[in-house]
Write an enzyme that holds these catalytic residues in place. Structure first.
Site, PDB file in Angstrom:
ATOM      1  N   LYS A   1       0.852  -1.195   0.000  1.00  0.00           N
ATOM      2  CA  LYS A   1       0.000   0.000   0.000  1.00  0.00           C
ATOM      3  C   LYS A   1       0.882   1.237   0.000  1.00  0.00           C
ATOM      4  CE  LYS A   1       0.924   1.300   4.430  1.00  0.00           C
ATOM      5  NZ  LYS A   1       1.707   2.516   4.747  1.00  0.00           N
TER       6      LYS A   1
ATOM      7  N   ASP B   1      -2.096  -1.367  10.753  1.00  0.00           N
ATOM      8  CA  ASP B   1      -2.408  -1.443   9.321  1.00  0.00           C
ATOM      9  C   ASP B   1      -3.106  -2.744   8.929  1.00  0.00           C
ATOM     10  OD1 ASP B   1      -1.037   0.914   9.219  1.00  0.00           O
ATOM     11  OD2 ASP B   1       0.648   0.161   8.028  1.00  0.00           O
TER      12      ASP B   1
END
Length: 274
Positions: A9, A133
């Site tokens: 990401k 995350d």
């Protein structure tokens, strides 16, 4: 055997809004997965085994995937007897979420293997105990994250853009970067109107996003600053992902950038938001 994609990401902006009583910081950030990934091979076994292709990534009890599956066992009473091999492409300490992604992808697969023993909500709650995350990677795509990064608002739209990422072969300690956050650089959450433009006017959003942790990292790691300045000099608008060390820009890299990366020993990743 199942073969799974474990995506990286990038952070499209990151603002630190305060420090909590538990010592952690509250943030607002935008996550977006990219089409660059590790590959994970998973099969049933007689015991839990975790192996990786990288000597820099711990195996066994020190691996985040191992910790995630042990937490799964604590929550469900089911001992996941699987063998996991992680083919690493995402560099560690790069701000790309490789370890968190690995943990999320394996958790989701193991939960499926054992008959969806945890609901989607329960799995997300479990994931948040592994790392801030990790819940994001259970779904991926585009999301606004708040709190320590675990309060997620997923957006239906995805921003399909070509980007390239440069990793300057330096591992950044997120803990170290957070320790350098001072009250004068905090952003008031009510001032973050820019988030509203994320879907309505993406170009405006890109022109105005900031990264509090990235700015600290650029001052702390000369290798990052060199990448950042190089991209600026060549006419790109560079962004730091998370607390670094990766720097990314939109579009395709010129041939000159590819040559510079070869000379400097920087890893160049050409990919797309997805």
């Amino acid at each position: 055997m199942r073969v799974l994609r474990s995506p990286a990401k990038v952070n499209l902006g990151l603002w630190v809004t305060g420090k909590r009583a538990d010592g952690y910081h509250d943030i607002v950030t935008v996550f977006h997965t990219v089409d660059f990934h590790d590959r994970i091979f998973i099969k049933r076994s007689h015991s839990l085994k975790i192996k990786t292709s990288s000597p820099l990534i711990p195996e066994g009890e020190e691996n985040i995937v191992y910790k995630a599956l042990k937490r799964f066992e604590e929550w469900t009473g089911v001992s996941p007897e699987v063998e996991v091999f992680i083919e690493k492409n995402i560099p560690a300490g790069a701000g790309l979420g490789g370890g968190s992604s690995n943990a999320a992808v394996v958790l989701k697969e193991v939960n499926s293997m054992y008959g969806e023993i945890l609901s989607e909500k329960e799995l997300s709650e479990l994931a948040s105990t592994i790392g801030a995350d990790v819940p994001f990677f259970l779904k991926g795509g585009l999301a606004v994250a708040e709190g320590i990064g675990d309060k997620l608002r997923f957006l239906d739209k995805k921003i399909e853009r070509e980007i390239f990422i440069i990793y300057p072969a330096v591992h950044v300690s997120t803990k170290e970067i957070y320790s350098k956050v001072t009250p004068d650089i905090l952003t008031k959450k009510e001032d973050l109107h820019i988030i509203d433009s994320l879907l309505d006017d993406f170009e405006y959003f890109l022109e105005n996003i900031e990264n509090t942790l990235g700015e600290i990292a650029l001052e702390s790691y000369p290798q990052m600053r060199e990448v950042y300045n190089t991209l600026e000099y060549l006419g790109y608008k560079p962004f730091v992902s998370g607390s670094g060390s990766s720097i990314f820009a939109f579009g395709k890299p010129e041939a000159e950038i590819e040559k510079i990366c070869q000379v400097k020993g920087w890893k160049l990743i050409k990919t797309v938001l997805r």
